[in-house]
Design an enzyme around this catalytic site. Structure first.
Site, PDB file in Angstrom:
ATOM      1  N   ASN A  50       0.855  -1.179   0.000  1.00  0.00           N
ATOM      2  CA  ASN A  50       0.000   0.000   0.000  1.00  0.00           C
ATOM      3  C   ASN A  50       0.894   1.232   0.000  1.00  0.00           C
ATOM      4  O   ASN A  50       1.871   1.303   0.738  1.00  0.00           O
ATOM      5  CB  ASN A  50      -0.949   0.007   1.196  1.00  0.00           C
ATOM      6  N   ARG A  51       0.531   2.216  -0.814  1.00  0.00           N
ATOM      7  CA  ARG A  51       1.397   3.380  -1.014  1.00  0.00           C
ATOM      8  C   ARG A  51       1.024   4.580  -0.143  1.00  0.00           C
ATOM      9  O   ARG A  51       1.577   5.662  -0.306  1.00  0.00           O
ATOM     10  CB  ARG A  51       1.386   3.740  -2.495  1.00  0.00           C
TER      11      ARG A  51
END
Length: 169
Positions: A50-51
């Site tokens: 997840n960024r």
């Protein structure tokens, strides 16, 4: 493989960790519901792909936080609150598209105690769930941002950063 094991099964899950905010939080970012990895870590955006943390730290030119304390410090330093739209639901794994039987989070916990001026949705599903279950309760507009989830492959990190700049204005 056993056919019963291969079938997707919805599980009723409750959100187990608190929102992050303080009396200075003027931005609220809402996700949908914690992923399996986030639930295991007991904190937001726990999946390594997840960024979210890369985007937030990049926007403010900060180091990417590693620990939960570092993540909280980063958010609060920049007056950001985070939580999820859903307090409990039926879900298969981490699949937002499988979410049913929604109990919305009581956003008044934050909105009554912090000077939130803007609310942002981390992705279309968070936006959709907010509009369906929460908007009529709080009467506050929400801005939809592209999801930081690895499933949102259409957006590379540069494109995400460009869209997410909206939280800094």
């Amino acid at each position: 493989m056993d056919n019963l094991k291969s079938k997707k099964q919805l599980v009723h899950v409750k959100h187990e960790f608190e929102p992050v905010y303080d009396e200075n939080s003027d931005i609220l970012i809402l996700g949908t519901f914690p992923s399996v990895k986030s639930r295991e870590q007991n904190f937001y955006y726990g999946h390594p792909q997840n960024r979210f943390w890369k985007v937030i730290s990049g926007l403010f030119k900060e180091e990417i936080p590693k620990t939960i304390d570092e993540k909280k410090t980063l958010l609060l330093k920049h007056r950001i609150a985070i939580w999820d739209v859903v307090s409990e639901c039926d879900i298969y794994g981490s699949s937002d598209s499988s979410i049913t039987n929604v109990v919305p989070a009581k956003l008044s916990i934050i909105l009554d105690h912090a000077p939130v001026r803007k609310i942002f949705a981390n992705g279309s599903k968070a936006y959709e769930l907010y509009m369906k279950y929460t908007y009529s309760l709080v009467n506050r507009d929400i801005v939809k941002l592209p999801s930081t989830s690895p499933a949102n492959a259409v957006y590379n990190i540069e494109r995400l950063m460009e869209e997410w700049k909206k939280i800094t204005k």
